[in-house]
Design a protein around this motif. Sequence first.
Motif, PDB file in Angstrom:
ATOM      1  N   VAL A 190      -5.417  -3.399  -8.461  1.00 40.26           N
ATOM      2  CA  VAL A 190      -4.816  -4.369  -7.542  1.00 40.26           C
ATOM      3  C   VAL A 190      -5.571  -4.284  -6.218  1.00 40.26           C
ATOM      4  O   VAL A 190      -5.600  -3.230  -5.578  1.00 40.26           O
ATOM      5  N   THR A 191      -6.171  -5.391  -5.814  1.00 36.00           N
ATOM      6  CA  THR A 191      -6.898  -5.432  -4.539  1.00 36.00           C
ATOM      7  C   THR A 191      -6.212  -6.417  -3.603  1.00 36.00           C
ATOM      8  O   THR A 191      -6.139  -7.617  -3.890  1.00 36.00           O
ATOM      9  N   GLY A 192      -5.673  -5.889  -2.535  1.00 36.57           N
ATOM     10  CA  GLY A 192      -5.032  -6.739  -1.532  1.00 36.57           C
ATOM     11  C   GLY A 192      -5.851  -6.757  -0.261  1.00 36.57           C
ATOM     12  O   GLY A 192      -7.082  -6.876  -0.298  1.00 36.57           O
ATOM     13  N   LYS A 193      -5.170  -6.605   0.871  1.00 31.61           N
ATOM     14  CA  LYS A 193      -5.836  -6.534   2.168  1.00 31.61           C
ATOM     15  C   LYS A 193      -5.162  -5.423   2.964  1.00 31.61           C
ATOM     16  O   LYS A 193      -3.970  -5.500   3.258  1.00 31.61           O
ATOM     17  N   GLY A 194      -5.922  -4.379   3.253  1.00 31.70           N
ATOM     18  CA  GLY A 194      -5.357  -3.245   3.958  1.00 31.70           C
ATOM     19  C   GLY A 194      -4.896  -3.602   5.359  1.00 31.70           C
ATOM     20  O   GLY A 194      -5.463  -4.490   6.010  1.00 31.70           O
ATOM     21  N   SER A 195      -3.857  -2.900   5.806  1.00 29.32           N
ATOM     22  CA  SER A 195      -3.338  -3.179   7.147  1.00 29.32           C
ATOM     23  C   SER A 195      -2.564  -1.970   7.656  1.00 29.32           C
ATOM     24  O   SER A 195      -2.295  -1.020   6.921  1.00 29.32           O
ATOM     25  N   HIS A 196      -2.194  -2.051   8.930  1.00 28.48           N
ATOM     26  CA  HIS A 196      -1.358  -1.012   9.531  1.00 28.48           C
ATOM     27  C   HIS A 196       0.031  -1.093   8.910  1.00 28.48           C
ATOM     28  O   HIS A 196       0.556  -2.179   8.669  1.00 28.48           O
ATOM     29  N   GLY A 197       0.633   0.086   8.657  1.00 27.26           N
ATOM     30  CA  GLY A 197       1.957   0.107   8.062  1.00 27.26           C
ATOM     31  C   GLY A 197       3.008  -0.560   8.916  1.00 27.26           C
ATOM     32  O   GLY A 197       4.058  -0.985   8.417  1.00 27.26           O
ATOM     33  N   ALA A 198       2.767  -0.677  10.229  1.00 26.67           N
ATOM     34  CA  ALA A 198       3.727  -1.323  11.121  1.00 26.67           C
ATOM     35  C   ALA A 198       3.538  -2.830  11.181  1.00 26.67           C
ATOM     36  O   ALA A 198       4.373  -3.537  11.751  1.00 26.67           O
ATOM     37  N   MET A 199       2.440  -3.320  10.612  1.00 22.31           N
ATOM     38  CA  MET A 199       2.148  -4.760  10.686  1.00 22.31           C
ATOM     39  C   MET A 199       1.743  -5.295   9.306  1.00 22.31           C
ATOM     40  O   MET A 199       0.618  -5.749   9.083  1.00 22.31           O
ATOM     41  N   PRO A 200       2.661  -5.224   8.313  1.00 20.66           N
ATOM     42  CA  PRO A 200       2.315  -5.645   6.953  1.00 20.66           C
ATOM     43  C   PRO A 200       1.963  -7.128   6.856  1.00 20.66           C
ATOM     44  O   PRO A 200       1.256  -7.541   5.940  1.00 20.66           O
ATOM     45  N   GLU A 201       2.445  -7.921   7.825  1.00 22.72           N
ATOM     46  CA  GLU A 201       2.167  -9.366   7.773  1.00 22.72           C
ATOM     47  C   GLU A 201       0.696  -9.685   7.979  1.00 22.72           C
ATOM     48  O   GLU A 201       0.242 -10.804   7.686  1.00 22.72           O
ATOM     49  N   THR A 202      -0.069  -8.721   8.462  1.00 23.01           N
ATOM     50  CA  THR A 202      -1.492  -8.963   8.685  1.00 23.01           C
ATOM     51  C   THR A 202      -2.344  -8.659   7.442  1.00 23.01           C
ATOM     52  O   THR A 202      -3.562  -8.850   7.466  1.00 23.01           O
ATOM     53  N   GLY A 280      -0.609 -11.496  -9.318  1.00 20.16           N
ATOM     54  CA  GLY A 280      -1.658 -11.514  -8.303  1.00 20.16           C
ATOM     55  C   GLY A 280      -1.695 -12.812  -7.530  1.00 20.16           C
ATOM     56  O   GLY A 280      -1.782 -12.814  -6.285  1.00 20.16           O
ATOM     57  N   ARG A 281      -1.607 -13.935  -8.234  1.00 25.37           N
ATOM     58  CA  ARG A 281      -1.652 -15.244  -7.578  1.00 25.37           C
ATOM     59  C   ARG A 281      -0.450 -15.420  -6.657  1.00 25.37           C
ATOM     60  O   ARG A 281      -0.563 -15.981  -5.564  1.00 25.37           O
ATOM     61  N   THR A 282       0.714 -14.941  -7.096  1.00 29.82           N
ATOM     62  CA  THR A 282       1.921 -15.070  -6.278  1.00 29.82           C
ATOM     63  C   THR A 282       1.760 -14.423  -4.907  1.00 29.82           C
ATOM     64  O   THR A 282       2.231 -14.947  -3.889  1.00 29.82           O
ATOM     65  N   HIS A 283       1.060 -13.310  -4.864  1.00 26.98           N
ATOM     66  CA  HIS A 283       0.947 -12.547  -3.620  1.00 26.98           C
ATOM     67  C   HIS A 283      -0.403 -12.719  -2.929  1.00 26.98           C
ATOM     68  O   HIS A 283      -0.626 -12.119  -1.863  1.00 26.98           O
ATOM     69  N   GLY A 284      -1.297 -13.473  -3.536  1.00 21.41           N
ATOM     70  CA  GLY A 284      -2.606 -13.655  -2.935  1.00 21.41           C
ATOM     71  C   GLY A 284      -3.520 -12.461  -3.102  1.00 21.41           C
ATOM     72  O   GLY A 284      -4.488 -12.285  -2.356  1.00 21.41           O
ATOM     73  N   ALA A 285      -3.205 -11.624  -4.096  1.00 22.98           N
ATOM     74  CA  ALA A 285      -4.017 -10.437  -4.371  1.00 22.98           C
ATOM     75  C   ALA A 285      -4.880 -10.681  -5.610  1.00 22.98           C
ATOM     76  O   ALA A 285      -4.626 -11.591  -6.401  1.00 22.98           O
ATOM     77  N   THR A 286      -5.878  -9.847  -5.779  1.00 22.34           N
ATOM     78  CA  THR A 286      -6.682  -9.867  -6.990  1.00 22.34           C
ATOM     79  C   THR A 286      -6.187  -8.755  -7.907  1.00 22.34           C
ATOM     80  O   THR A 286      -6.088  -7.598  -7.493  1.00 22.34           O
ATOM     81  N   VAL A 287      -5.860  -9.108  -9.148  1.00 28.26           N
ATOM     82  CA  VAL A 287      -5.375  -8.136 -10.114  1.00 28.26           C
ATOM     83  C   VAL A 287      -6.293  -8.186 -11.330  1.00 28.26           C
ATOM     84  O   VAL A 287      -6.344  -9.187 -12.035  1.00 28.26           O
TER      85      VAL A 287
END
Length: 389
Positions: A190-202, A280-287
């Motif tokens: 699962v490949t998403g987009k890493g971010s700060h734990g306090a700002m998951p929306e980014t 994956g498509r639902t969340h915008g991630a690559t699976v």
Amino acid sequence: MYREPEISEDIRQSMVAWRRDIHANPETAFEESRTANVVANALALMGIPVHRGLAGTGVVGTLANGDGPSIALRADLDALNMQELGAQAHASRCAGKMHACGHDGHTAMLLGAAAHLAQHKPFQGTVHFVFQPAEENEGGGRVMVEQGLFEQFPADAVYGMHNMPGLPRGQFAIRTGVMTAFLDTFEITVTGKGSHGAMPETGIDSVVVAAQLVNALQTVVSRRTKATDSAVVSVTQIHGGDTWNVIPEQVVLRGTVRTLDAGVQEKTVAAMRQICEGVGRTHGATVALDYRYGYPGVINTAAETDAAVAAAATLVGADKVHTDIQPTMGSEDFAFMLQKRPGAYIVIGAGEGPNDPPVHNPYYDFNDNILPLGAAYWVELVKKQLPVA
């Protein structure tokens, strides 16, 4: 009815000695050099010609007695990567390795049968004693077949045997058709987009996507497989993240799939691919699903199963040979040999009571009490399949 196995006392003692020596010195997949030496030396002392090198550490002994059919009898050599906790005198001397499945006993029983057959030759034809490396997970049976096992050692049929602590000593079990499951493994990245734990929306949270995948994959069996079919999908590993306040870019899931039918197997793969793509498509991630076909199912052929039943029944009586057992979701790479030749795989009871440790348990130890019966089964099978004219 129980007939005392016709295995001499000296062979019985040798089997115990071989078994305990191998148990104390376990070797895992494709590293069974010492074990192969024990086997090859024992066969040579019996006067049986030995071939070495198939699948690296494989050993094949060939005993011929005139013209006639030929059969192959197979045992496995390897141990498991796990720590033994038993305190017996012959416990593993190798940290992190042990014979937790009984391959030490399987090897000793086949050597015992070879010794008896070499002494008495109660058959006409050829017997190949196949000692196979790397049964546990690594597919040594497949490698032996690919490297020409049956081209170098022609056999009209091939037979295997495994001990079962859950079946009482003095009994056997077998079935025609599928005996063990198809075993496959998978890895999902699962490949998403890493971010700060306090700002998951980014970012795109790969952990949340992985969690949803774990749940969604369970619907492959519960909602997409017929209740009368058999399948198991198990996520057994989750890897991702390095610290508390970072949502990782990537999470990896690993697991296993077991089925009893090639059609169900393919439907399971298709459903898993669809779920991975959809989540994956639902969340915008690559699976990405990496599905790895492993061991096929052990499928016993009818005539050879009948022969195995007849041999076992000669020793313990027909009422002690169970032919209506359910397939097991465990797996066996003996299946690769059965894809090339007709044959049968039987289990021999090793149970002494309800508290016997099962195979793959750190306290498991092969039951030496069944060594004579296992060797006698091989002898009876040879006598029935290669009768003297």
